[in-house]
Each structure stands twice: as structure tokens, then as C-alpha cells.
Design a protein around this motif. Sequence first.
Motif, PDB file in Angstrom:
ATOM      1  N   ASP A  42      -5.855  14.775  -1.855  1.00  0.00           N
ATOM      2  CA  ASP A  42      -5.907  15.935  -2.736  1.00  0.00           C
ATOM      3  C   ASP A  42      -7.095  16.833  -2.378  1.00  0.00           C
ATOM      4  O   ASP A  42      -6.967  18.059  -2.290  1.00  0.00           O
ATOM      5  N   ALA A  43      -8.251  16.207  -2.130  1.00  0.00           N
ATOM      6  CA  ALA A  43      -9.444  16.982  -1.776  1.00  0.00           C
ATOM      7  C   ALA A  43      -9.262  17.696  -0.443  1.00  0.00           C
ATOM      8  O   ALA A  43      -9.646  18.864  -0.288  1.00  0.00           O
ATOM      9  N   CYS A  44      -8.686  17.014   0.518  1.00  0.00           N
ATOM     10  CA  CYS A  44      -8.456  17.608   1.822  1.00  0.00           C
ATOM     11  C   CYS A  44      -7.527  18.819   1.715  1.00  0.00           C
ATOM     12  O   CYS A  44      -7.764  19.874   2.316  1.00  0.00           O
ATOM     13  N   LEU A  45      -6.466  18.671   0.928  1.00  0.00           N
ATOM     14  CA  LEU A  45      -5.487  19.763   0.785  1.00  0.00           C
ATOM     15  C   LEU A  45      -6.063  20.972   0.057  1.00  0.00           C
ATOM     16  O   LEU A  45      -5.534  22.085   0.172  1.00  0.00           O
ATOM     17  N   THR A 101       2.380  11.740  -8.567  1.00  0.00           N
ATOM     18  CA  THR A 101       1.733  12.193  -9.803  1.00  0.00           C
ATOM     19  C   THR A 101       0.869  13.429  -9.581  1.00  0.00           C
ATOM     20  O   THR A 101       0.543  14.149 -10.527  1.00  0.00           O
ATOM     21  N   LEU A 102       0.479  13.675  -8.320  1.00  0.00           N
ATOM     22  CA  LEU A 102      -0.316  14.860  -7.983  1.00  0.00           C
ATOM     23  C   LEU A 102       0.521  15.889  -7.229  1.00  0.00           C
ATOM     24  O   LEU A 102      -0.018  16.769  -6.561  1.00  0.00           O
ATOM     25  N   ASN A 103       1.834  15.744  -7.346  1.00  0.00           N
ATOM     26  CA  ASN A 103       2.753  16.696  -6.711  1.00  0.00           C
ATOM     27  C   ASN A 103       2.581  16.715  -5.191  1.00  0.00           C
ATOM     28  O   ASN A 103       2.624  17.773  -4.549  1.00  0.00           O
ATOM     29  N   ILE A 104       2.365  15.521  -4.633  1.00  0.00           N
ATOM     30  CA  ILE A 104       2.278  15.366  -3.185  1.00  0.00           C
ATOM     31  C   ILE A 104       3.486  14.552  -2.728  1.00  0.00           C
ATOM     32  O   ILE A 104       3.733  13.458  -3.239  1.00  0.00           O
ATOM     33  N   LEU A 142       0.836  -1.211   0.000  1.00  0.00           N
ATOM     34  CA  LEU A 142       0.000   0.000   0.000  1.00  0.00           C
ATOM     35  C   LEU A 142       0.864   1.253   0.000  1.00  0.00           C
ATOM     36  O   LEU A 142       0.662   2.165  -0.810  1.00  0.00           O
ATOM     37  N   PHE A 143       1.817   1.303   0.912  1.00  0.00           N
ATOM     38  CA  PHE A 143       2.599   2.528   1.038  1.00  0.00           C
ATOM     39  C   PHE A 143       3.518   2.752  -0.167  1.00  0.00           C
ATOM     40  O   PHE A 143       3.731   3.901  -0.565  1.00  0.00           O
ATOM     41  N   GLU A 144       4.016   1.680  -0.754  1.00  0.00           N
ATOM     42  CA  GLU A 144       4.828   1.841  -1.967  1.00  0.00           C
ATOM     43  C   GLU A 144       3.987   2.431  -3.097  1.00  0.00           C
ATOM     44  O   GLU A 144       4.399   3.390  -3.775  1.00  0.00           O
ATOM     45  N   GLN A 145       2.808   1.880  -3.319  1.00  0.00           N
ATOM     46  CA  GLN A 145       1.940   2.389  -4.385  1.00  0.00           C
ATOM     47  C   GLN A 145       1.436   3.793  -4.067  1.00  0.00           C
ATOM     48  O   GLN A 145       1.320   4.646  -4.958  1.00  0.00           O
ATOM     49  N   LEU A 146       1.140   4.020  -2.806  1.00  0.00           N
ATOM     50  CA  LEU A 146       0.622   5.323  -2.396  1.00  0.00           C
ATOM     51  C   LEU A 146       1.663   6.416  -2.645  1.00  0.00           C
ATOM     52  O   LEU A 146       1.341   7.510  -3.119  1.00  0.00           O
ATOM     53  N   VAL A 184      -5.759   2.709  -3.122  1.00  0.00           N
ATOM     54  CA  VAL A 184      -4.760   3.757  -3.342  1.00  0.00           C
ATOM     55  C   VAL A 184      -5.391   4.949  -4.055  1.00  0.00           C
ATOM     56  O   VAL A 184      -5.175   6.111  -3.682  1.00  0.00           O
ATOM     57  N   GLU A 185      -6.190   4.666  -5.078  1.00  0.00           N
ATOM     58  CA  GLU A 185      -6.848   5.744  -5.818  1.00  0.00           C
ATOM     59  C   GLU A 185      -7.735   6.586  -4.894  1.00  0.00           C
ATOM     60  O   GLU A 185      -7.738   7.825  -4.963  1.00  0.00           O
TER      61      GLU A 185
END
Length: 383
Positions: free
Chosen positions: A374-377, A32-35, A22-26, A366-367
Amino acid sequence: MDAKTRKVAIIQHRLLHYRLGLFEQLRSACATLNIELALIHGDATPTESVRQDTGELAWATKVRNRHWRVGGRDLLWQPISGVVQQADLVVLMQESRILSNYPWLFGRGPRQTRVAYWGHGRNFQSNSPTGLLERWKRRTLTSVDWWFAYTDITAAIVRDANFPQERITVLNNAIDNRSFAADLASVSDAEIAALRASIDASENAVVGLFCGSLYADKRLHMMLESCRRVVNRHPDFRLVVLGDGPSRRDLQPAMGKPWFHWAGTQRGKEKAAWFKAANLLINPGAVGLHILDSFAAEIPLLTTKDAKHGPEISYLEDGISGIVTEGTVEAFASAIQQLIDQPERRASLGRQARTKAQSYTLDAMVESFVSGMDACLRMPRLH
């Protein structure tokens, strides 16, 4: 570092081996979203270490937990403040025993940092669901800016506490089904036959499998007594137990019996081989993520309706993808016997379970997780 990069820190009190994928994929998906994703974790308490369920990631930050045993309960403090000061979002485990969470919940963290919970919503294993600890947990349900809910059951608990629906992300908690599926596919017929021969299981014998940590809520005494009754009617039945934990001693009455085999903790292909050799997944006690092993391996899970299940029990449909019985030895033993006597029904349940595997995947989790971050930020702080 790009000035627009957003930083998220996930805090785990210990790093569980089944979360590594999970954490590797996350981490990759966040990029990809600049996080920028940071993972901070401690180590297992002495009580937990017997489970042998931790893992390591080279890029994660490990801190030294402080822990105390108070009234039969572990209390923890994680020194995380120094490593997450620049985070835009901190994701905490929803566990009331983690004392280092409270400064964040009560607004003592950096003013710009959003705080999220990742958890069950309540303690599904609590012996006192209306007691002080659970009332305290409900008190802090709404002390965060966002919720990452394990399943729809958790989301409902959080909504009932008047937390905004638009700030809840349902993750549908999952594990790396692809890795397990690949391990299952790699097991040969000869390996299956060798395993079954090692427990003296005849060609047509039904093998029941338990897989998970061994602790009181798993109802090991009920499992052994139910299987003993099954053996009285079906002498060729076999039970294999995978796992370890503080309740291993509860298996002692069956040790040395010809129908019982304890294989200890198994992972990877070794674990998959036992699933391929088995016909039923048997767990009269608390069911959690191992329900997804049942789906992936195409073998039906049997459990009881009044056990202290995790929220993942919502994935199981009684009579369709598994069996849920009353919480008695008689009912549980009867359900096992019926599936031994009805191989076509057993196979049908397994096929239905397999279709469920496509609904609860690590990719989907993960998605959802990254979308929620992203929504929270993008939203202002709630508190």
C-alpha cells in the motif's frame, strides 16, 4: 472491476509448499485495501525437483520456465511480461540467476509499473561472497522502487547500499505457525510412543531431529560424525532425519545404524509427530525458516556460528532460545551431550523458544507485506 483497484503481481520462480498459506492470506488481506493480487510462478528445475517441495494454488498463474545449466548453476527465464502488463507493482525474487528480472530492473517494463525486490539482500550461501556474482547482486540492490526485506539483517544490507530507509519493509519471514501448532496439538501420547518405539528409543532416551532439504550447506557429514560421538557416550541417543535432496547420499554412512533413522520428506501431522517425539532439533549447517518449527514445537535448536545461515538466524538467541557452537565436530557434539545431561536446561531452552513463536507469525508477515504494498503504491516511482 472498480477503476480504483490497484494491481500487484508477485513473481515466484517456483511455488514452494510452505508459501501456500502466505499467499492465500495475502490475497485476502490485499482485497481489503482494494488491491488485486496476482501470483505468477513457474516450476522447479531438474536440480530442484528432487526436493519435492512445490505446491499448487488454483488461482495462481503458472508459466513454463526456460532453464539452462551453466557452470553448475541454473539460469532461468520466466515469460511473465504478457501476464503482468497491467500491474501497478511487480514484486520480483532477488535472485541473480533469474534472467527475466533484468528488463524490469533496467527500466524496460511499463513506465507506470513500480518494481520491488523480495529477498535476502545477498546470497548467504555463497562460496565467494566477494566474487563477481555477489558484486553484481550488490550492483542491482538499488535498481527497484521498494524492498521487502526478509529480516532486519536484510534491511541493514539494503540500507548500507544507500537505498532509502522509508522504502524498505521488514517482513520478518515466517511460515504458518498456526497450522503446525494445530498439527502438534493433534498428536496423541500413543502416537508419540509408537514413533519412538519404531526407532527403538527408550522412554528416557533423547531423540535428535533434523528437518530440511538435504544439500551440501547443511553439513550432513558433520551432523553424522557429531551424533556418532554422542552415541559413544549415550548409546540410547537416536537421530531422525526428515527431508530429501541432492545430498541424500551423504547419509549413507549412517544407514542401517541402530541410532539413525531417515524418514524422508514429511508434512502435516506426520511431520508434527516427529517433532513431538524429539527432544532436540539438530542442524549444524544452514538454518532458515525451520527455526520457527523449533519455536512452535518447544524444542531447542542447535547449530554452528559459521554455517551459511539465512537471515532468519537473527531470530535465534544463543543460550536463551537455542544453542550456537563453534563450527567443529567437537564443539557441536559437546553441545548435544550437555543438553542430554542437563534435562532442566533443555526444557528451559524449549520454553524460551516457545515464547519466540509469538513474535514471528504469518499474520504479522502478511500485515507487513500488505502495508508495504500500500505504501509503495502511494509513492512515486524511484527510478
